[in-house]
Design an enzyme around this catalytic site. Structure first.
Site, short mmCIF file in Angstrom:
data_model
loop_
_atom_site.label_atom_id
_atom_site.label_comp_id
_atom_site.label_asym_id
_atom_site.label_seq_id
_atom_site.Cartn_x
_atom_site.Cartn_y
_atom_site.Cartn_z
N PHE A 116 -11.08 -5.13 -6.56
CA PHE A 116 -11.12 -6.02 -5.39
C PHE A 116 -10.76 -5.21 -4.15
CE2 PHE A 116 -9.74 -8.51 -9.11
CZ PHE A 116 -10.72 -9.48 -9.18
N ASP A 126 -15.72 -3.53 -5.99
CA ASP A 126 -15.84 -4.80 -5.27
C ASP A 126 -17.24 -5.34 -5.52
OD1 ASP A 126 -13.98 -6.01 -2.70
OD2 ASP A 126 -16.02 -6.80 -2.88
N ASN A 149 -18.80 -7.10 -10.53
CA ASN A 149 -17.85 -8.18 -10.73
C ASN A 149 -16.67 -7.60 -11.50
OD1 ASN A 149 -16.42 -10.37 -11.71
ND2 ASN A 149 -18.25 -11.60 -12.06
N ASP A 157 -5.94 -6.81 -7.05
CA ASP A 157 -5.62 -7.58 -5.83
C ASP A 157 -6.75 -8.58 -5.55
OD1 ASP A 157 -4.47 -8.49 -3.48
OD2 ASP A 157 -5.32 -6.88 -2.27
N ARG A 175 0.84 -1.20 0.00
CA ARG A 175 0.00 0.00 0.00
C ARG A 175 0.88 1.25 0.00
NH1 ARG A 175 -3.86 -3.17 2.90
NH2 ARG A 175 -2.72 -3.09 4.87
N CYS A 233 -2.49 -13.94 -4.19
CA CYS A 233 -2.28 -14.44 -2.82
C CYS A 233 -2.47 -15.96 -2.77
CB CYS A 233 -3.21 -13.74 -1.83
SG CYS A 233 -4.94 -13.95 -2.18
N1 SAH Z 1 -7.31 -5.33 -1.89
C1 SAH Z 1 -7.86 -5.63 -0.59
C2 SAH Z 1 -8.03 -7.09 -0.33
C3 SAH Z 1 -8.83 -7.82 -1.37
S1 SAH Z 1 -9.70 -9.18 -0.74
C4 SAH Z 1 -6.99 -4.99 0.49
O1 SAH Z 1 -5.91 -4.47 0.18
O2 SAH Z 1 -7.39 -5.01 1.64
C5 SAH Z 1 -10.65 -9.65 -2.10
C6 SAH Z 1 -11.91 -8.82 -2.32
O3 SAH Z 1 -12.38 -9.16 -3.60
C7 SAH Z 1 -13.06 -9.09 -1.37
O4 SAH Z 1 -13.48 -7.87 -0.81
C8 SAH Z 1 -14.18 -9.68 -2.24
O5 SAH Z 1 -15.47 -9.19 -1.89
C9 SAH Z 1 -13.80 -9.19 -3.60
N2 SAH Z 1 -14.17 -10.03 -4.74
C10 SAH Z 1 -14.01 -11.35 -4.89
N3 SAH Z 1 -14.36 -11.75 -6.14
C11 SAH Z 1 -14.75 -10.62 -6.80
C12 SAH Z 1 -15.20 -10.35 -8.12
N4 SAH Z 1 -15.30 -11.32 -9.03
N5 SAH Z 1 -15.49 -9.09 -8.45
C13 SAH Z 1 -15.38 -8.09 -7.53
N6 SAH Z 1 -14.94 -8.28 -6.29
C14 SAH Z 1 -14.64 -9.52 -5.91
#
Ligand code: SAH
Length: 392
Positions: free
Chosen positions: A226, A248, A275, A296, A210, A336
């Site tokens: 995400f 998200d 999505n 991410d 970050r 991850c």
């Molecule tokens: N970048 C964040 C962590 C991501 S965790 C950080 O730095 O804290 C993954 C996230 O992706 C979750 O919030 C989940 O709701 C979202 N997610 C999972 N699949 C997804 C999709 N297909 N489209 C959009 N969001 C999604």
């Protein structure tokens, strides 16, 4: 004490101090150990190799607590906790934060045990029967040694099923933690929901990333896919990004990103519930471009068997993400999934860059933050990898 004898020539990983013993390596046990019971592990000739926790339902049948003979009792566990805290003693100050991973499972000699600190609250996750058996003693040791006020358990994870354990969550020791805990990373503040958030509430593993991404964000338009609690986008906006769009699929996640934006006195960010696979295509079709794209995603591969399919998913979003970066812009891209190696990840991005017809230079290889320590004998512990790339 029950002895567990390994088959001929199956002791090499244990001698190299790898903490997992698979069921296929085991010849016989001298009794019928209870789930999580400490057993003594012997090689085929009867030489002791150390002590581990018996997991009768898991393919990983024994997880080693120690590679010598001795008890696995409250004093031993308190010693492991002390060692974990010692290695992180200056990290809070150095990383300017009051939120750290304090125990990183195998890498800290405590398989199945993950503990994060958010201010005065500790949040623990116990994913194996061995960890489950000792969780009260571990919580006591951690509260005593850190001076924290609460130990909250978030063992509501699917992986417990492999161990025959039901998900569970709730207060384990100390006082009930507050509904939201405000932590800081440098000047940036985040509200952490330890009861309802993902994992233990916050992605501490991205702390360093970050900071590195935010340092590149000034004056750029940022697409934070995400986004979950908004981490990358909030840090980028705080560092002077021209605009931030968070995406998200979860309304709850977007609510947290919104709250964290306000918590930092920021306004004007866009929160898009979508999505990401679709949202990236929509941006492409509308010819919308960004100065910095963050990808991410959640774990696409749980196991090595899923790696090939997962790589196709990663390539899809990286190909689209690269197309959305304006010339001279940046891509910060992550995986991850422990089952995807840094080399696989890099090859995937290379293939995506070719298909996107973009020239990509790696500015920096990214990893999980240093409080998510890795053990030299347990390469599986490296799970978060990423690349910060310049895109032409
Ligand atoms: N970048 C964040 C962590 C991501 S965790 C950080 O730095 O804290 C993954 C996230 O992706 C979750 O919030 C989940 O709701 C979202 N997610 C999972 N699949 C997804 C999709 N297909 N489209 C959009 N969001 C999604």
């Amino acid at each position: 004490m029950i002895d567990v004898r390994l088959k001929e020539r199956r002791d090499a990983p244990t001698r190299r101090r790898h903490p997992w013993i698979f069921s296929g390596a085991i010849d016989a046990a001298s009794g019928n150990p209870a789930p999580g019971e400490t057993v003594r592990v012997l090689d085929a000739a009867g030489n002791p190799l150390g002590m581990g926790a018996w997991s009768p339902e898991s393919q990983i049948r024994v997880r080693m607590w120690r590679f010598d003979e001795g008890p696995v009792d409250e004093a031993f566990l308190a010693g492991r906790v002390a060692a974990a805290l010692a290695v992180r003693a200056t990290m809070g100050e150095r990383f300017a934060t009051d939120a750290l991973r304090l125990v990183n499972a195998e890498a800290d000699g405590l398989p199945g045990v993950t503990v994060d600190r958010y201010g005065d609250t500790l949040v623990g996750q116990f994913t194996t029967v061995g960890a489950e058996r000792h969780k009260a003693a571990l919580a006591r040791a951690l509260l005593a040694q850190t001076g924290a006020r609460s130990f909250y358990e978030r063992s509501d994870v699917d992986s417990r099923a492999h161990e025959g354990l039901a998900p569970t969550a709730g207060l384990l020791a100390g006082d009930e933690p507050p509904g939201h805990i405000v932590i800081h990373e440098g000047e940036t503040r985040f509200a952490v929901d330890v009861r309802g958030g993902q994992k233990t509430g916050f992605y501490l593993d991205q702390r360093e990333n970050r900071r590195l991404v935010a340092a590149e964000a000034k004056g750029r338009t940022v697409l934070n896919t995400f986004c979950y609690t908004g981490g990358f986008g909030v840090a980028a906006q705080k560092a002077g990004a021209a605009a931030v769009t968070h995406v998200d699929v979860s309304e709850h996640a977007l609510g947290q990103a919104r709250a964290n934006t306000e918590l930092n006195g920021l306004a004007g960010a866009t929160f898009l519930r979508a999505n990401v696979f679709q949202a990236l295509r929509d941006f492409r079709d509308r010819a919308q471009r960004f100065g910095l794209v963050v990808l991410d995603p959640p774990k696409f591969a749980e196991t090595k068997a899923q790696a090939a399919k997962a790589l196709r998913g990663y390539k899809d979003i990286n190909l689209l993400g690269l197309k959305l970066v304006e010339p001279g812009g940046l891509l910060a891209t992550f995986s991850c999934s422990g089952a995807i190696s840094p080399a696989d990840f890099r090859m995937m991005v290379a293939a995506a860059a070719l298909d996107a017809h973009r020239t990509v230079r790696i500015l920096r290889e990214l990893r999980q933050a240093p409080d998510h320590v890795e053990s030299i004998t347990f390469p599986e512990g490296l799970y978060l990898k990423g690349l910060l790339c310049a895109v032409e």
